[in-house]
Enzyme design. Structure first.
Site, PDB file in Angstrom:
ATOM      1  N   GLY A  14       0.824  -1.210   0.000  1.00 23.23           N
ATOM      2  CA  GLY A  14       0.000   0.000   0.000  1.00 23.23           C
ATOM      3  C   GLY A  14       0.851   1.251   0.000  1.00 23.23           C
ATOM      4  O   GLY A  14       0.548   2.223   0.680  1.00 23.23           O
ATOM      5  N   ALA A  17       2.620   2.901  -5.262  1.00 21.68           N
ATOM      6  CA  ALA A  17       2.281   1.970  -6.342  1.00 21.68           C
ATOM      7  C   ALA A  17       0.988   1.218  -6.034  1.00 21.68           C
ATOM      8  O   ALA A  17       0.108   1.085  -6.882  1.00 21.68           O
ATOM      9  CB  ALA A  17       3.433   0.992  -6.572  1.00 21.68           C
ATOM     10  N   SER A  40       1.284  -3.501   5.250  1.00 21.64           N
ATOM     11  CA  SER A  40       1.751  -3.668   6.625  1.00 21.64           C
ATOM     12  C   SER A  40       2.192  -2.314   7.183  1.00 21.64           C
ATOM     13  O   SER A  40       3.152  -1.718   6.689  1.00 21.64           O
ATOM     14  CB  SER A  40       2.927  -4.658   6.635  1.00 21.64           C
ATOM     15  OG  SER A  40       3.714  -4.453   7.774  1.00 21.64           O
ATOM     16  N   VAL A  48       9.215   8.589  -0.015  1.00 21.57           N
ATOM     17  CA  VAL A  48       9.675   9.733  -0.791  1.00 21.57           C
ATOM     18  C   VAL A  48       9.089   9.554  -2.194  1.00 21.57           C
ATOM     19  O   VAL A  48       8.335   8.632  -2.442  1.00 21.57           O
ATOM     20  CB  VAL A  48      11.219   9.843  -0.857  1.00 21.57           C
ATOM     21  CG1 VAL A  48      11.766  10.463   0.388  1.00 21.57           C
ATOM     22  CG2 VAL A  48      11.851   8.504  -1.119  1.00 21.57           C
ATOM     23  N   ALA A  51       8.269  14.306  -6.888  1.00 17.31           N
ATOM     24  CA  ALA A  51       8.250  15.098  -8.121  1.00 17.31           C
ATOM     25  C   ALA A  51       7.740  14.231  -9.263  1.00 17.31           C
ATOM     26  O   ALA A  51       8.056  13.047  -9.344  1.00 17.31           O
ATOM     27  CB  ALA A  51       9.653  15.601  -8.440  1.00 17.31           C
ATOM     28  N   LYS A  79       4.835  22.214 -11.065  1.00 21.16           N
ATOM     29  CA  LYS A  79       6.202  21.991 -11.542  1.00 21.16           C
ATOM     30  C   LYS A  79       6.277  22.219 -13.048  1.00 21.16           C
ATOM     31  O   LYS A  79       5.551  21.588 -13.812  1.00 21.16           O
ATOM     32  CB  LYS A  79       6.621  20.548 -11.201  1.00 21.16           C
ATOM     33  CG  LYS A  79       7.936  20.142 -11.822  1.00 21.16           C
ATOM     34  CD  LYS A  79       8.357  18.747 -11.429  1.00 21.16           C
ATOM     35  CE  LYS A  79       9.557  18.308 -12.255  1.00 21.16           C
ATOM     36  NZ  LYS A  79       9.958  16.926 -12.008  1.00 21.16           N
ATOM     37  N   LEU A 338       8.360  -0.082  -7.238  1.00 25.81           N
ATOM     38  CA  LEU A 338       9.736  -0.466  -6.925  1.00 25.81           C
ATOM     39  C   LEU A 338       9.949  -1.970  -7.039  1.00 25.81           C
ATOM     40  O   LEU A 338      11.070  -2.426  -7.235  1.00 25.81           O
ATOM     41  CB  LEU A 338      10.107   0.023  -5.521  1.00 25.81           C
ATOM     42  CG  LEU A 338      10.053   1.553  -5.338  1.00 25.81           C
ATOM     43  CD1 LEU A 338      10.301   1.939  -3.884  1.00 25.81           C
ATOM     44  CD2 LEU A 338      11.055   2.258  -6.245  1.00 25.81           C
ATOM     45  N   THR A 349      10.887   9.937 -12.772  1.00 23.06           N
ATOM     46  CA  THR A 349      10.188   8.997 -13.650  1.00 23.06           C
ATOM     47  C   THR A 349       9.544   7.800 -12.946  1.00 23.06           C
ATOM     48  O   THR A 349       8.835   7.023 -13.587  1.00 23.06           O
ATOM     49  CB  THR A 349      11.159   8.462 -14.719  1.00 23.06           C
ATOM     50  OG1 THR A 349      12.393   8.115 -14.091  1.00 23.06           O
ATOM     51  CG2 THR A 349      11.421   9.501 -15.787  1.00 23.06           C
ATOM     52  N   ILE A 351       7.153   7.469 -10.563  1.00 19.90           N
ATOM     53  CA  ILE A 351       5.690   7.474 -10.483  1.00 19.90           C
ATOM     54  C   ILE A 351       5.116   7.318 -11.891  1.00 19.90           C
ATOM     55  O   ILE A 351       4.118   6.634 -12.098  1.00 19.90           O
ATOM     56  CB  ILE A 351       5.192   8.733  -9.740  1.00 19.90           C
ATOM     57  CG1 ILE A 351       5.546   8.570  -8.249  1.00 19.90           C
ATOM     58  CG2 ILE A 351       3.691   8.943  -9.921  1.00 19.90           C
ATOM     59  CD1 ILE A 351       5.262   9.772  -7.380  1.00 19.90           C
TER      60      ILE A 351
HETATM   61  P1  FAD Z   1       6.908   1.134  -1.102  1.00 23.45           P
HETATM   62  O1  FAD Z   1       6.660   2.560  -0.840  1.00 23.45           O
HETATM   63  O2  FAD Z   1       8.130   0.517  -0.509  1.00 23.45           O
HETATM   64  O3  FAD Z   1       5.633   0.340  -0.594  1.00 23.45           O
HETATM   65  C1  FAD Z   1       5.691  -1.057  -0.365  1.00 23.45           C
HETATM   66  C2  FAD Z   1       4.415  -1.516   0.308  1.00 23.45           C
HETATM   67  O4  FAD Z   1       4.447  -2.931   0.443  1.00 23.45           O
HETATM   68  C3  FAD Z   1       4.199  -0.949   1.700  1.00 23.45           C
HETATM   69  O5  FAD Z   1       2.844  -0.651   1.910  1.00 23.45           O
HETATM   70  C4  FAD Z   1       4.598  -2.115   2.612  1.00 23.45           C
HETATM   71  O6  FAD Z   1       3.956  -2.070   3.844  1.00 23.45           O
HETATM   72  C5  FAD Z   1       4.112  -3.274   1.762  1.00 23.45           C
HETATM   73  N1  FAD Z   1       4.765  -4.547   2.114  1.00 23.45           N
HETATM   74  C6  FAD Z   1       6.045  -4.917   1.868  1.00 23.45           C
HETATM   75  N2  FAD Z   1       6.279  -6.141   2.370  1.00 23.45           N
HETATM   76  C7  FAD Z   1       5.103  -6.558   2.920  1.00 23.45           C
HETATM   77  C8  FAD Z   1       4.694  -7.726   3.633  1.00 23.45           C
HETATM   78  N3  FAD Z   1       5.543  -8.736   3.878  1.00 23.45           N
HETATM   79  N4  FAD Z   1       3.424  -7.805   4.075  1.00 23.45           N
HETATM   80  C9  FAD Z   1       2.540  -6.798   3.861  1.00 23.45           C
HETATM   81  N5  FAD Z   1       2.869  -5.665   3.213  1.00 23.45           N
HETATM   82  C10 FAD Z   1       4.136  -5.549   2.761  1.00 23.45           C
HETATM   83  N6  FAD Z   1       9.533   8.760  -7.722  1.00 23.45           N
HETATM   84  C11 FAD Z   1       9.110   9.832  -8.422  1.00 23.45           C
HETATM   85  O7  FAD Z   1       8.269   9.691  -9.319  1.00 23.45           O
HETATM   86  N7  FAD Z   1       9.605  11.072  -8.134  1.00 23.45           N
HETATM   87  C12 FAD Z   1      10.559  11.265  -7.201  1.00 23.45           C
HETATM   88  O8  FAD Z   1      10.949  12.406  -6.964  1.00 23.45           O
HETATM   89  C13 FAD Z   1      11.061  10.135  -6.502  1.00 23.45           C
HETATM   90  N8  FAD Z   1      12.062  10.242  -5.593  1.00 23.45           N
HETATM   91  C14 FAD Z   1      12.563   9.112  -5.006  1.00 23.45           C
HETATM   92  C15 FAD Z   1      13.684   9.180  -4.184  1.00 23.45           C
HETATM   93  C16 FAD Z   1      14.244   8.015  -3.639  1.00 23.45           C
HETATM   94  C17 FAD Z   1      15.472   8.099  -2.797  1.00 23.45           C
HETATM   95  C18 FAD Z   1      13.627   6.778  -3.864  1.00 23.45           C
HETATM   96  C19 FAD Z   1      14.184   5.512  -3.262  1.00 23.45           C
HETATM   97  C20 FAD Z   1      12.524   6.703  -4.661  1.00 23.45           C
HETATM   98  C21 FAD Z   1      12.002   7.851  -5.263  1.00 23.45           C
HETATM   99  N9  FAD Z   1      10.916   7.767  -6.117  1.00 23.45           N
HETATM  100  C22 FAD Z   1      10.489   8.877  -6.795  1.00 23.45           C
HETATM  101  C23 FAD Z   1      10.259   6.503  -6.316  1.00 23.45           C
HETATM  102  C24 FAD Z   1       8.986   6.443  -5.505  1.00 23.45           C
HETATM  103  O9  FAD Z   1       9.257   6.699  -4.156  1.00 23.45           O
HETATM  104  C25 FAD Z   1       8.409   5.052  -5.618  1.00 23.45           C
HETATM  105  O10 FAD Z   1       8.306   4.719  -6.964  1.00 23.45           O
HETATM  106  C26 FAD Z   1       7.053   5.015  -5.026  1.00 23.45           C
HETATM  107  O11 FAD Z   1       7.072   5.479  -3.726  1.00 23.45           O
HETATM  108  C27 FAD Z   1       6.488   3.638  -5.082  1.00 23.45           C
HETATM  109  O12 FAD Z   1       6.962   2.838  -4.092  1.00 23.45           O
HETATM  110  P2  FAD Z   1       6.249   1.442  -3.921  1.00 23.45           P
HETATM  111  O13 FAD Z   1       4.811   1.678  -3.627  1.00 23.45           O
HETATM  112  O14 FAD Z   1       6.590   0.598  -5.093  1.00 23.45           O
HETATM  113  O15 FAD Z   1       6.987   0.798  -2.676  1.00 23.45           O
END
Ligand code: FAD
Length: 503
Positions: A14, A17, A40, A48, A51, A79, A338, A349, A351
């Site tokens: 959650g 993504a 979780s 983070v 942008a 932006k 991710l 890029t 998001i």
């Molecule tokens: P996460 O935010 O890691 O979410 C993972 C989810 O999975 C969480 O809800 C977690 O609780 C759940 N989960 C994991 N394991 C389990 C489990 N075992 N049981 C239950 N739940 C679980 N993108 C941009 O477009 N612009 C930016 O400026 C930008 N800056 C960034 C800077 C940095 C340093 C980084 C690392 C990333 C950046 N990004 C940026 C990328 C952006 O942060 C991610 O693409 C976005 O937040 C998506 O993350 P996610 O949802 O894939 O993963």
């Protein structure tokens, strides 16, 4: 092949993504499928990612979001582009703005006349011919006014900065109102089908509480760990660290300062770069760096020494590996966010790649047959988008003339992908850029970075010479003056938000 429709979709994670996927699917699938999100609180999110690029407007429009409400809910700002500082040589800066440059005249694109006149010392910097770049520099903002016809004000491309955690929360409310069910808890493992047509497919995830959540299609949004796509299905990871060697980041918010800039700033340091993202309630900052060239303590000191306001927390460390999942769709699991790969946020890029993954999932939405041809095409398209964006990001590193740090010298000397070499060679010859298929970055993006980092064509397009130079110069000058006049009448960025996005 079984063409019966699927019934149960389980989104694992959650973060941005997970909730973007839930919001989009609950809108597009019109309540015909059961959608569940498992997240979780204990693990949390990356938190983070602030942008974006203009394509986010399309995503928000599909969800039916109201722009003013969205900006208010996410403490967002507007932006118009990214300012790059110290990327070519120390002390230099340029703007990679959104939207077009200049106004075309006659046979060849506007920039070709600019190349020709620049070589003769008769042109101003490229950004002076663009409304978004000049408005950004003046801290002005307004959305496009298409009713103004030919005016630059009729065509203003923009994106947003926003608090990614607030965006996820906002989308969660929207998704739940459209029927998505949320389960809080930590998944301990997944179970797989033992036999039959889809042996090996995941049939359920099991929480630490013992609860079992079954599904037909699983969307892995579990972040870097890739809980299903990697830890369970071992889809494999293609490592691009040899081209993009930064492997760590430190993120820290600081107090927001005036003026509220309508652009992201990226400042290159000794072994990496620092982002600055202005939000309404704070400024997001982070230092992306290469741990082989700088220690964590030095990286933190550099970050803190380059903040505009007082830090609001201690720097938070994040480790990453740049690259992509070999198969983002494997068996009945589609990885988005991710979990599908990581490219550093230099051109904002990630998001967009989430949005692109969701769009592709909708385009190739499966039935119970899980057609291998559809899955293969999804993976081909996913690779195409990742690789083209990767090349664009490598360009920023490779095309530097910095002689002050071994990190930059190594980046300038490294061998780059052939696809990037082709782009640079083509540009160097006659200033041409070819956008292949539907790759994300258009000609105008490549031109700004290449020019901004001192790669100039040997000569302009031969046909640019067919227009008398004096006529071309007059045209450029007219565009420049119209742009300057338009910027004058635009409202200030902070004023625009106060007037149009306040509660
Ligand atoms: P996460 O935010 O890691 O979410 C993972 C989810 O999975 C969480 O809800 C977690 O609780 C759940 N989960 C994991 N394991 C389990 C489990 N075992 N049981 C239950 N739940 C679980 N993108 C941009 O477009 N612009 C930016 O400026 C930008 N800056 C960034 C800077 C940095 C340093 C980084 C690392 C990333 C950046 N990004 C940026 C990328 C952006 O942060 C991610 O693409 C976005 O937040 C998506 O993350 P996610 O949802 O894939 O993963």
């Amino acid at each position: 092949m079984n063409h019966a429709p699927l019934k149960d979709i389980v989104i694992v994670g959650g973060g941005t993504a997970g909730w973007m996927t839930a919001a989009a699917l609950s809108t597009v699938l019109r309540g015909q499928y059961r959608i569940r999100v498992v997240e979780s609180d204990e693990i949390g999110t990356v938190g983070v990612g602030e942008a974006t690029i203009p394509q986010i407007q399309r995503f928000n429009a599909v969800l039916g979001l109201n722009e003013a409400e969205f900006v208010r809910e996410t403490q967002g700002t507007f932006k118009l582009g990214i300012e790059f500082v110290n990327w070519g040589r120390l002390g230099e800066r340029y703007m990679h703005g959104f939207g077009r440059l200049g106004q075309d005249v006659w046979t060849v694109p506007f920039d070709q006349y600019w190349h020709r006149l620049r070589a003769q010392g008769r042109a101003h910097p490229l950004e002076q011919y663009s409304i978004t770049r000049m408005a950004a520099k003046a801290n002005k903002f307004m959305p496009a006014r298409p009713d103004l016809g030919n005016s630059p004000l009729a065509d203003i491309a923009y994106a947003y900065h926003f608090d990614a955690s607030l965006y996820a929360r906002y989308l969660r409310r929207l998704s739940e109102s459209r029927g998505v069910q949320r389960t809080e808890g930590r998944i301990s493992h997944a179970t797989r089908r033992g036999e039959g047509a889809h042996a090996g497919h995941i049939d359920a995830v099991v929480l630490e509480s013992g609860e079992r959540i079954a599904g037909d299609l699983f969307i892995d949004c579990s972040g870097f760990r890739g809980l299903l796509i990697e830890q369970t299905l071992q889809a494999g990871f293609e490592d691009w660290t040899h081209w993009l060697p930064c492997d760590r980041a430190l993120a820290v918010p600081c107090e927001s300062v005036s003026p509220l800039t309508p652009y992201t700033r990226s400042t290159a340091h000794r072994a990496g770069w620092q982002w600055r993202i202005p939000l309404q309630h704070r400024t997001g900052n982070g230092h992306v760096y290469c741990s082989q060239h700088i220690s964590d303590d030095e990286a933190a000191a550099t970050l803190l020494a380059n903040l505009d306001g007082r830090p609001l927390a201690d720097p938070r460390p994040i480790r990453f590996r740049t690259g992509m999942r070999r198969l983002a769709w494997h068996e009945n699991v589609v990885a988005i966010g991710l979990a599908s790969g990581f490219l550093e946020p230099l051109e904002s890029t990630s998001i967009y790649l989430i949005q692109q993954g969701i769009q592709q999932l909708i385009d190739f939405f499966p039935d119970r047959g899980f057609s291998p041809a559809d899955v293969a095409e999804f993976n081909r398209a996913n690779r195409f988008h990742y690789e083209r964006i990767r090349d664009f990001i490598i360009l920023h590193y490779h095309l530097n003339q910095r002689d002050d740090a071994p990190f930059w010298q190594a980046c300038a000397a490294m061998a780059v992908p052939e696809t990037l070499t082709e782009k640079m060679d083509l540009y160097r010859s006659r200033g041409r850029v070819v956008r292949r298929d539907n790759e994300l970055f258009a000609e105008v993006g490549w031109i700004q970075v290449m020019e901004g980092q001192n790669l100039h064509p040997e000569a302009a397009h031969p046909l640019a010479g067919l227009l008398d130079d004096a006529v071309a110069q007059e045209h450029l000058e007219r565009v420049r003056q119209v742009v300057a006049k338009c910027v004058e009448v635009m409202p200030g960025h902070a004023d625009y938000i106060a007037q149009h996005c306040a509660a």
